[in-house]
Design an enzyme around this catalytic site. Structure first.
Site, PDB file in Angstrom:
ATOM      1  N   ASP A 284     -58.504  15.320 -67.072  1.00 15.16           N
ATOM      2  CA  ASP A 284     -57.163  14.935 -66.626  1.00 15.16           C
ATOM      3  C   ASP A 284     -57.282  14.038 -65.393  1.00 15.16           C
ATOM      4  O   ASP A 284     -57.517  14.512 -64.276  1.00 15.16           O
ATOM      5  CB  ASP A 284     -56.330  16.185 -66.328  1.00 15.16           C
ATOM      6  CG  ASP A 284     -54.893  15.835 -65.936  1.00 15.16           C
ATOM      7  OD1 ASP A 284     -54.590  14.633 -65.763  1.00 15.16           O
ATOM      8  OD2 ASP A 284     -54.081  16.775 -65.795  1.00 15.16           O
TER       9      ASP A 284
ATOM     10  N   PHE B 181     -53.424  21.734 -62.115  1.00 13.69           N
ATOM     11  CA  PHE B 181     -52.058  21.283 -62.367  1.00 13.69           C
ATOM     12  C   PHE B 181     -52.107  20.243 -63.479  1.00 13.69           C
ATOM     13  O   PHE B 181     -52.790  19.230 -63.348  1.00 13.69           O
ATOM     14  CB  PHE B 181     -51.409  20.670 -61.119  1.00 13.69           C
ATOM     15  CG  PHE B 181     -49.977  20.299 -61.353  1.00 13.69           C
ATOM     16  CD1 PHE B 181     -48.972  21.242 -61.209  1.00 13.69           C
ATOM     17  CD2 PHE B 181     -49.633  19.022 -61.764  1.00 13.69           C
ATOM     18  CE1 PHE B 181     -47.640  20.915 -61.466  1.00 13.69           C
ATOM     19  CE2 PHE B 181     -48.301  18.692 -62.018  1.00 13.69           C
ATOM     20  CZ  PHE B 181     -47.308  19.634 -61.866  1.00 13.69           C
TER      21      PHE B 181
ATOM     22  N   LYS C  55     -49.486   8.673 -63.287  1.00  4.77           N
ATOM     23  CA  LYS C  55     -49.225   8.365 -61.872  1.00  4.77           C
ATOM     24  C   LYS C  55     -49.489   6.910 -61.455  1.00  4.77           C
ATOM     25  O   LYS C  55     -48.603   6.088 -61.559  1.00  4.77           O
ATOM     26  CB  LYS C  55     -49.975   9.355 -60.984  1.00  4.77           C
ATOM     27  CG  LYS C  55     -49.383  10.772 -61.091  1.00  4.77           C
ATOM     28  CD  LYS C  55     -49.706  11.648 -59.913  1.00  4.77           C
ATOM     29  CE  LYS C  55     -48.845  12.890 -59.861  1.00  4.77           C
ATOM     30  NZ  LYS C  55     -49.299  14.021 -60.654  1.00  4.77           N
TER      31      LYS C  55
HETATM   32  C1  LIG Z   1     -48.922  14.926 -61.646  1.00  7.77           C
HETATM   33  C2  LIG Z   1     -49.931  15.439 -62.594  1.00  7.77           C
HETATM   34  C3  LIG Z   1     -49.604  15.753 -63.932  1.00  7.77           C
HETATM   35  C4  LIG Z   1     -48.201  15.670 -64.453  1.00  7.77           C
HETATM   36  O1  LIG Z   1     -47.697  14.385 -64.396  1.00  7.77           O
HETATM   37  P1  LIG Z   1     -46.106  14.130 -64.526  1.00  7.77           P
HETATM   38  O2  LIG Z   1     -46.007  12.642 -64.585  1.00  7.77           O
HETATM   39  O3  LIG Z   1     -45.467  14.728 -63.318  1.00  7.77           O
HETATM   40  O4  LIG Z   1     -45.660  14.784 -65.770  1.00  7.77           O
HETATM   41  C5  LIG Z   1     -50.624  16.149 -64.767  1.00  7.77           C
HETATM   42  N1  LIG Z   1     -51.884  16.261 -64.329  1.00  7.77           N
HETATM   43  C6  LIG Z   1     -52.242  15.975 -63.056  1.00  7.77           C
HETATM   44  C7  LIG Z   1     -53.665  16.086 -62.640  1.00  7.77           C
HETATM   45  C8  LIG Z   1     -51.268  15.579 -62.142  1.00  7.77           C
HETATM   46  O5  LIG Z   1     -51.595  15.331 -60.873  1.00  7.77           O
END
Ligand SMILES: *Cc1c(COP(=O)(O)O)cnc(C)c1O
Length: 403
Positions: free
Chosen positions: A225, A140, A254
């Site tokens: 990420d 994700f 986050k």
């Molecule tokens: C939540 C998340 C995203 C996206 O972040 P948003 O602030 O919702 O755009 C990208 N990568 C990872 C691993 C995430 O958990």
């Protein structure tokens, strides 16, 4: 035209339905205030918050350090545009580079969200002159169209096809599949150290080390990420720390702002940092003084309060105390630190989530058989024990036939 027949929650949910685009479905609750790991809804009911704004409320709700930093900053200046900089923005960039142990020549670009940090990483990768991106199954990376191309779930991607060209997905933790997918047209490999949305699936340290070796050999960037796994969530500053690799770039969001919207792309070393030059990227809000002050208070509280060690201890305590239940419906507690999922033997997670809410616990049914727990990093052992003690009865309620 308030009606007396309905509760404040029901009234607001009715109005929500008539005024918001329904992409999130019907919200579960209407929340009003929080304190530490607890939240209250508009009907006055209290819940232990094991969702933490989806791994965002690192310091919990209403933390005095965050409140003080943000209150002071908003009284001085909240926003100035990136034509200008501020002391807090510079200090935050320096602090992030320090905790990331980034070498000389590294740099930070501030965005407002995880998806935007990923977009910056995609643009960075294009500057290699290549266009291929390899991501993992289960990944994700966000919902904007670029990030969405890297996200694996078909239901998220397919309504918006065609997306960015050149993206492929390989089985996670499969070194040979990654080796086979990466070549001379690969601009970047993008991986999560823990796949949060897949249910806290941890990358083997050997897999991340192999990814480093494979990308280096192919001349491709390795982007990690850390949007969910970063900023102390795993008990280290970053999810990749334990593997010992030096990535080419990481993405953050986050937990970084403790609830205020901030994202970041961190580039490692001058060769990578130099790929993006003046005028090639930008953001109106990115890294403004208000969110920078928030993030600085999050990072210093994690350090001053020893939260990394606390997160490791609480994560191990959660896993071992759930294991000690020896519950026949529980397979394991997956994940690291306080990025966890209780894996169930059958597809009970939605029903357990409803039972949990009725009993005063907020959890996230991240997969049909997995309940994600990403509470504030400050959560106490006693608070976690409340949930663990209740878990057998939540599962029992979930298994009751519908009336
Ligand atoms: C939540 C998340 C995203 C996206 O972040 P948003 O602030 O919702 O755009 C990208 N990568 C990872 C691993 C995430 O958990």
């Amino acid at each position: 035209m308030s009606t007396h027949a309905t509760s404040p929650s029901q009234d607001l949910l009715d109005r929500y339905e008539r005024s918001l685009i329904p992409v999130f479905g019907t919200p579960q609750l209407v929340l009003e205030r929080g304190e530490g790991a607890w939240v209250w809804d508009v009907d006055g009911r209290r819940y232990l918050d094991l969702v933490g704004g989806i791994a965002v409320n690192a310091l919990g709700h209403n933390h005095p350090a965050l409140v003080a930093a943000v209150s002071k900053q908003v009284g001085e200046m909240a926003h100035i545009s990136n034509f200008f900089t501020s002391r807090v923005q510079v200090e935050l960039a320096e602090r992030i580079l320090a905790i990331a142990a980034a070498p000389e020549g590294s740099g930070v670009f501030f965005a407002n969200s995880g998806a935007e940090a990923i977009e910056a990483a995609i643009k960075l990768s294009r500057r290699t002159g290549r266009t291929g991106i390899v991501a993992a199954e289960g990944a994700f990376h966000g919902r904007t169209t670029g990030a969405l191309a890297l996200t694996h779930k078909a239901a998220y991607r397919e309504p918006f096809a065609p997306l960015l060209d050149g993206v492929s997905h390989v089985p996670f933790n499969d070194i040979e599949a990654l080796r086979a997918a990466v070549g001379s047209s690969t601009a970047a490999v993008v991986l999560e150290p823990v796949q949060g949305e897949a249910g806290a699936v941890v990358a083997d340290p050997a897999y991340l080390r192999a990814a480093r070796e494979i990308t280096t050999a192919a001349g491709a960037l390795l982007v990690i990420d850390e949007v969910q796994s970063g900023v102390g969530r795993t008990g280290d500053w970053f999810g990749h720390t334990a593997s010992g690799i030096v990535p080419d770039a990481i993405t953050l969001a986050k937990g970084l702002g403790g609830g205020l919207p901030i994202g970041a792309l961190v580039t490692f070393g001058s060769d990578v940092t130099g790929l993006l030059t003046a005028g090639q990227h930008g953001s109106t809000f990115g890294g403004n003084p208000l969110v920078a002050a928030a993030a600085l208070s999050v990072l210093s509280t994690i350090e001053v309060d020893g939260l990394l060690a606390h997160v490791t201890q609480m994560g191990e305590h959660l896993a071992s105390s759930v294991a000690a239940l020896e519950h026949p419906d529980v397979v394991e507690v997956r994940g690291r630190g306080l990025l966890r999922a209780v894996v169930l033997r059958s597809e009970l997670s939605a029903a357990v989530t409803v039972a949990a809410r009725d009993a005063g616990f907020l959890v996230n049914p991240v997969a049909p058989d997995a309940i994600r727990l990403v509470p504030p990093l400050t959560i106490s052992r006693d608070e976690l024990d409340l949930f663990v003690t209740a878990l057998p009865s939540l599962i029992a309620t979930a298994k009751e036939p519908a009336p």
